[in-house]
Design a protein around this motif. Structure first.
Motif, PDB file in Angstrom:
ATOM      1  N   ALA A 187      -7.654   1.587  -4.635  1.00  0.00           N
ATOM      2  CA  ALA A 187      -7.582   0.185  -4.207  1.00  0.00           C
ATOM      3  C   ALA A 187      -7.409   0.106  -2.694  1.00  0.00           C
ATOM      4  O   ALA A 187      -6.958   1.051  -2.056  1.00  0.00           O
ATOM      5  CB  ALA A 187      -6.404  -0.505  -4.900  1.00  0.00           C
ATOM      6  N   GLU A 188      -7.770  -1.035  -2.164  1.00  0.00           N
ATOM      7  CA  GLU A 188      -7.684  -1.253  -0.706  1.00  0.00           C
ATOM      8  C   GLU A 188      -6.244  -1.341  -0.218  1.00  0.00           C
ATOM      9  O   GLU A 188      -5.922  -0.941   0.884  1.00  0.00           O
ATOM     10  CB  GLU A 188      -8.321  -2.607  -0.362  1.00  0.00           C
ATOM     11  CG  GLU A 188      -9.819  -2.659  -0.475  1.00  0.00           C
ATOM     12  CD  GLU A 188     -10.481  -2.408   0.863  1.00  0.00           C
ATOM     13  OE1 GLU A 188     -10.282  -3.205   1.788  1.00  0.00           O
ATOM     14  OE2 GLU A 188     -11.181  -1.394   0.971  1.00  0.00           O
ATOM     15  N   TRP A 205      -5.897   3.599   4.542  1.00  0.00           N
ATOM     16  CA  TRP A 205      -5.103   2.363   4.343  1.00  0.00           C
ATOM     17  C   TRP A 205      -4.330   2.035   5.624  1.00  0.00           C
ATOM     18  O   TRP A 205      -4.316   0.888   6.075  1.00  0.00           O
ATOM     19  CB  TRP A 205      -4.144   2.552   3.149  1.00  0.00           C
ATOM     20  CG  TRP A 205      -3.051   1.547   3.124  1.00  0.00           C
ATOM     21  CD1 TRP A 205      -3.091   0.304   2.562  1.00  0.00           C
ATOM     22  CD2 TRP A 205      -1.755   1.664   3.723  1.00  0.00           C
ATOM     23  NE1 TRP A 205      -1.905  -0.358   2.782  1.00  0.00           N
ATOM     24  CE2 TRP A 205      -1.070   0.456   3.490  1.00  0.00           C
ATOM     25  CE3 TRP A 205      -1.101   2.678   4.437  1.00  0.00           C
ATOM     26  CZ2 TRP A 205       0.230   0.230   3.942  1.00  0.00           C
ATOM     27  CZ3 TRP A 205       0.181   2.450   4.888  1.00  0.00           C
ATOM     28  CH2 TRP A 205       0.836   1.243   4.641  1.00  0.00           C
ATOM     29  N   GLY A 243      -3.133  -3.298  -5.099  1.00  0.00           N
ATOM     30  CA  GLY A 243      -4.411  -3.767  -5.636  1.00  0.00           C
ATOM     31  C   GLY A 243      -5.374  -4.197  -4.552  1.00  0.00           C
ATOM     32  O   GLY A 243      -5.353  -3.673  -3.442  1.00  0.00           O
ATOM     33  N   GLU A 244      -6.176  -5.197  -4.891  1.00  0.00           N
ATOM     34  CA  GLU A 244      -7.257  -5.575  -3.978  1.00  0.00           C
ATOM     35  C   GLU A 244      -6.870  -6.630  -2.947  1.00  0.00           C
ATOM     36  O   GLU A 244      -7.709  -7.070  -2.177  1.00  0.00           O
ATOM     37  CB  GLU A 244      -8.500  -6.020  -4.772  1.00  0.00           C
ATOM     38  CG  GLU A 244      -9.166  -4.888  -5.558  1.00  0.00           C
ATOM     39  CD  GLU A 244      -9.415  -3.619  -4.715  1.00  0.00           C
ATOM     40  OE1 GLU A 244      -9.715  -3.718  -3.502  1.00  0.00           O
ATOM     41  OE2 GLU A 244      -9.272  -2.510  -5.279  1.00  0.00           O
ATOM     42  N   THR A 245      -5.617  -7.083  -2.982  1.00  0.00           N
ATOM     43  CA  THR A 245      -5.228  -8.051  -1.948  1.00  0.00           C
ATOM     44  C   THR A 245      -4.002  -7.552  -1.178  1.00  0.00           C
ATOM     45  O   THR A 245      -3.131  -6.875  -1.726  1.00  0.00           O
ATOM     46  CB  THR A 245      -4.890  -9.453  -2.539  1.00  0.00           C
ATOM     47  OG1 THR A 245      -3.925  -9.283  -3.567  1.00  0.00           O
ATOM     48  CG2 THR A 245      -6.115 -10.148  -3.093  1.00  0.00           C
TER      49      THR A 245
END
Ligand code: GSH
Length: 223
Positions: A150-151, A187, A155-157
């Motif tokens: 994931a980013e 990251w 997660g994605e946010t």
């Protein structure tokens, strides 16, 4: 009702975390520099805000109400999250729970352990200091798994978990075995490149204002 926010702080990880949260939440605030090197945090005007003599401190002012004072960087982050739902914590219940889980992973398992190690630095308990510092580092390394798929940390946010993770990763950067942590490195670069993160890191070097208890009264008189 107009609300104003002041963030009293210095160039420390706890203060950066609070400033980044306000920036990422899109809240406008006035940074107030507390010069730790000359003991401003132990003087009457700061102790009136936080008797523990620590930074950061958030002061929220609203017409007709007593100022609301919040100490503890992590409470400030959660307060900023509550003011701007979704920016720092996801709206979906389970996603939010995961973000809070990761937030506390960094706060309690990495930051608190690292601070405990730091507090022993000048003591005779050097062995204990090393055990704690190594534990904080080893725990932080395991965050590689959060960003492998994931980013962001939850997660994605982007979320409060990334804020907690970023400042401690930044302070432990030179000790991390980066060649084993490609996802954590990617990251880290992503977070470091965020404009709000950059502004948060600069919050306490661009403002000449110092705590001046007489200032509000003088401004009131001049109006
Ligand atoms: N748990 C508190 C810790 C606050 C804290 O220890 N602040 C440090 C700077 S990072 C401080 O004020 N140090 C001055 C001192 O202890 O004399 C938080 O997260 O806000």
């Amino acid at each position: 009702m107009k609300t104003t926010l002041e963030l009293h702080g210095a160039q420390t990880g706890n203060c950066f975390r609070a400033a980044i949260a306000l920036e990422e939440a899109g809240l406008s605030y006035t940074p107030r520099i507390v010069d730790l090197s000359i003991g401003e945090h132990l003087r009457g005007e700061h102790l009136a805000l936080n008797p523990a003599g620590k930074v950061p401190v958030l002061v929220e002012k609203e017409e007709g109400r007593e100022p609301f004072i919040l100490t503890q960087s992590n409470a400030i982050i959660l307060h900023a999250a509550a003011k701007t739902p979704v920016r720092l914590l996801p709206g979906n219940e389970r996603d939010r729970a995961t973000a809070i889980e990761r937030f506390f992973f960094f706060v309690t398992d990495v930051i608190a352990v690292s601070h405990a190690a730091f507090s022993l630095r000048a003591s005779s308990a050097q062995e204990g200091q090393k055990i704690l510092a190594d534990r904080a580092l080893a725990t932080l390394e395991t965050a590689e798994r959060y960003v492998a798929q994931a980013e962001f940390m939850a997660g994605e946010t982007f979320s409060a978990a990334d804020i907690a993770a970023y400042t401690i990763t930044r302070s432990m950067k030179s000790d991390l075995p980066w060649s084993k942590l490609p996802n954590l490195l990617a990251w880290f670069d992503r977070i470091e490149g965020r404009p709000a993160v950059k502004r948060g890191l600069e919050a306490f070097d661009r403002v000449p204002a110092r705590i001046d208890p007489g200032k509000d009264k003088r401004e009131e008189k001049a109006r």
